[in-house]
Design an enzyme around this catalytic site. Structure first.
Site, mmCIF file in Angstrom:
data_model
loop_
_atom_site.group_PDB
_atom_site.id
_atom_site.type_symbol
_atom_site.label_atom_id
_atom_site.label_comp_id
_atom_site.label_asym_id
_atom_site.label_seq_id
_atom_site.Cartn_x
_atom_site.Cartn_y
_atom_site.Cartn_z
ATOM 1 N N HIS A 179 3.638 2.885 68.259
ATOM 2 C CA HIS A 179 4.151 2.910 69.636
ATOM 3 C C HIS A 179 3.288 2.043 70.547
ATOM 4 O O HIS A 179 2.990 2.411 71.687
ATOM 5 C CB HIS A 179 4.193 4.351 70.163
ATOM 6 C CG HIS A 179 5.269 5.194 69.536
ATOM 7 N ND1 HIS A 179 6.577 5.223 69.990
ATOM 8 C CD2 HIS A 179 5.237 6.049 68.477
ATOM 9 C CE1 HIS A 179 7.289 6.056 69.248
ATOM 10 N NE2 HIS A 179 6.493 6.567 68.310
ATOM 11 N N ASP A 227 2.112 9.630 66.243
ATOM 12 C CA ASP A 227 3.394 9.857 65.600
ATOM 13 C C ASP A 227 4.070 8.542 65.216
ATOM 14 O O ASP A 227 3.788 7.489 65.776
ATOM 15 C CB ASP A 227 4.321 10.650 66.528
ATOM 16 C CG ASP A 227 4.626 9.902 67.816
ATOM 17 O OD1 ASP A 227 3.704 9.278 68.374
ATOM 18 O OD2 ASP A 227 5.782 9.929 68.268
ATOM 19 N N GLU A 228 4.957 8.620 64.267
ATOM 20 C CA GLU A 228 5.855 7.520 63.883
ATOM 21 C C GLU A 228 5.125 6.181 63.690
ATOM 22 O O GLU A 228 5.616 5.128 64.086
ATOM 23 C CB GLU A 228 6.971 7.377 64.925
ATOM 24 C CG GLU A 228 7.850 8.624 64.986
ATOM 25 C CD GLU A 228 8.844 8.611 66.118
ATOM 26 O OE1 GLU A 228 9.954 9.156 65.934
ATOM 27 O OE2 GLU A 228 8.534 8.086 67.194
ATOM 28 N N ALA A 229 3.943 6.248 63.078
ATOM 29 C CA ALA A 229 3.174 5.031 62.784
ATOM 30 C C ALA A 229 3.646 4.465 61.448
ATOM 31 O O ALA A 229 2.876 4.308 60.497
ATOM 32 C CB ALA A 229 1.681 5.339 62.763
#
Length: 535
Positions: free
Chosen positions: A277, A340-342
């Site tokens: 992100h 998150d969401e790496a």
């Protein structure tokens, strides 16, 4: 026993409440009595108090009412806050005074009742006066929110109203279930001004939320000035989802938000999302990219494509500088580092990065907070993981979170299919996303944090609290925020504050708050699952 007290509330609403006073306006009718006599019930509060004992004469505010306070800075501030809420609609002078007197509203601190804890309060209403007692100022402030809800909804209006300002007789004794009761606003996808954030703070405060999680950075924008890396805002803050002009907070503006939140007893938790992100960061500084080439700014809503360059020393210079400056501006204990969401970061690189990022947070005297993917690394002692999984989350991921909890990592629960206020109510809802499913008002309420992850071995002692995130991929205005937060936010707040509770009773109390939101100018979604009062 869970559910016993809310059933008592339901009886009070349906029967009118033994010994309680009546209000003067139709806006206070309970939903079950829209065609009958309006009822001003002691049990209509959200979140549901721990104990309600109705009885005796109501207390009535008049033009001679004074607010009597203990003469301390914090209690005086709460007294002035209360007067500021009441004066416009009542037209009464409501002087705030440390002089002794009879009758009126009294705000008192007392250390004698340890059962109230740091945030509990006792409200006693009689024909002779109304007294709020707490051990700490926070408890008095939450008692004031209960008092507001016991008065007719017109008390929230900004112009003088004609009403009988009665508080039903009886005693409420109350304290929260969890110490962490959060609301998150994403200012990275769409930027929101200081005044817009303050408005949301006031709405959170009404329902006894005590944490404001600010999601300050994401692929679409960077929203806080950092002296040592100025292009984060001049470049990274220059756009937002959909291609708008974006924006950012100066350090002075961020401090203004922190102080305003503090005056409402909310602790600000800043989030710097890493190592994924991060497109706004990478677009601002080429040297933070592995190939020294900056990508273009991004205005879409896809996730998982960006990553800081884990092997570069410059990356950790950046992390140190940013955390140092953010920590210096933030009096609260937490700094949220995302995680998150790496998806574009290998597992080994993710572990390496999170190890070093957590160490930086500790270096500057703060407690680490991250999304639950932090459990895939090695959470440091005292770290808090924020769980955003949902019903379809794979068992292996849930087990990973449970394993971290068993080693001492505390959890804040934000299940996406229960607490994500940005999700659609129904498939026809204009705003919002639905990747975790549809989240109607009853679904946001009908769950228990204590047992939510019990199937994977998470005990209630590992649950620090509950948070309602409000992501803004599709939300660009204050009205957008409010329509998605209301009427779901109060239910999540009740899950964080109260034990037990049943939907069939709660929806009656919730419906009674519609007139209050209208008086406050809050836009809200009139869900068909709630029995709203008839016009």
């Amino acid at each position: 026993m869970p559910g016993t007290l809310p059933r008592l509330f339901g009886a009070l609403l349906l029967l009118g409440g033994a010994g309680v006073g009546c209000s003067s306006g139709d806006d206070d009718a309970s939903p079950s009595q829209n065609e009958g006599k309006p009822v001003h019930a002691l049990g209509r509060v959200i979140p549901a108090p721990a104990s309600v004992e109705p009885g005796g004469s109501p207390y009535t505010l008049t033009n001679t009412t004074a607010i009597h306070i203990d003469d301390t800075r914090e209690v005086r501030a709460i007294g002035e806050y209360l007067a500021g809420v009441l004066r416009p609609s009542t037209g009464y002078p409501l002087p705030v005074t440390a002089e002794s007197g009879t009758g009126g509203i009294a705000l008192r601190l007392s250390a004698s009742d340890e059962s109230l804890g740091d945030e509990g309060y006792r409200l006693e209403s009689t024909g002779d006066g109304l007294t709020l007692t707490a051990r700490k100022p926070a408890g008095l402030f939450y008692g004031v929110q209960t008092l507001r809800q016991l008065l007719p909804a017109a008390v929230e209006k900004s112009t003088e109203q004609s009403a009988v300002w009665e508080v039903p007789g009886g005693t409420i004794t109350d304290s929260p279930r969890y110490s962490y009761r959060g609301g998150m606003i994403d200012v990275a996808r769409h930027f929101f001004t200081v005044d817009q954030v303050k408005r949301y703070i006031d709405q959170l405060a009404l329902y006894k939320i005590n944490k404001l999680h600010l999601h300050l950075t994401d692929d679409q924008g960077w929203r806080l000035a950092i002296d040592s890396w100025p292009k984060l805002t001049t470049v990274g803050g220059s756009t937002e989802t959909g291609g708008g002009e974006g924006g950012f907070y100066t350090k002075g503006q961020y401090t203004e938000i922190v102080e305003y939140a503090g005056s409402r007893f909310l602790e600000v938790i800043p989030e710097i999302d890493m190592p994924g992100h991060t497109n706004a960061i990478l677009a601002s500084y080429a040297e933070l990219n592995c190939k020294d080439t900056a990508p273009p700014l991004y205005t879409g809503i896809d996730v998982g494509f960006s990553s800081l360059c884990v092997d570069k020393p410059a990356t950790y210079d950046f992390v140190d500088d940013v955390i140092r400056e953010v920590a210096a501006l933030t009096p609260g204990k937490y700094i949220h580092i995302g995680g998150d969401e790496a998806d574009n970061t290998s597992h080994d690189d993710y572990v390496k990065f999170m190890d070093r990022a957590q160490a930086v947070v500790l270096k500057y005297g703060k407690t680490v907070m991250g999304w639950h993917q932090l459990a895939g690394a090695e959470p440091v002692a005292g770290a808090v993981a924020q769980y955003w999984g949902y019903d379809r989350t794979e068992a292996a991921e849930r087990d990973l979170v449970a394993g971290a909890a068993k080693k001492g990592t505390l959890l804040v629960l934000s299940p996406a299919d229960r607490t994500y206020l940005d999700h659609k109510y129904t498939s026809e809802t204009g705003l919002g996303l639905q990747w975790a499913g549809l989240v109607e008002v009853d679904r946001a309420y009908d769950w228990d944090p204590a047992t939510y992850l019990k199937d994977v071995g998470v005990e209630e002692g590992s649950v620090l609290g509950v948070e309602a995130p409000l992501w803004t991929e599709t939300l660009a205005t204050t009205s957008d925020l409010e329509v998605m937060a209301f009427p779901r936010l109060p239910g999540v707040a009740e899950r964080a504050w109260s034990t037990g509770g049943e939907w069939d009773e709660y929806k009656l109390r919730l419906a009674g708050h519609a007139a209050r939101w209208e008086a406050m100018g809050i836009k809200f979604y009139k869900s068909p699952v709630v029995p709203w009062p008839k016009p």
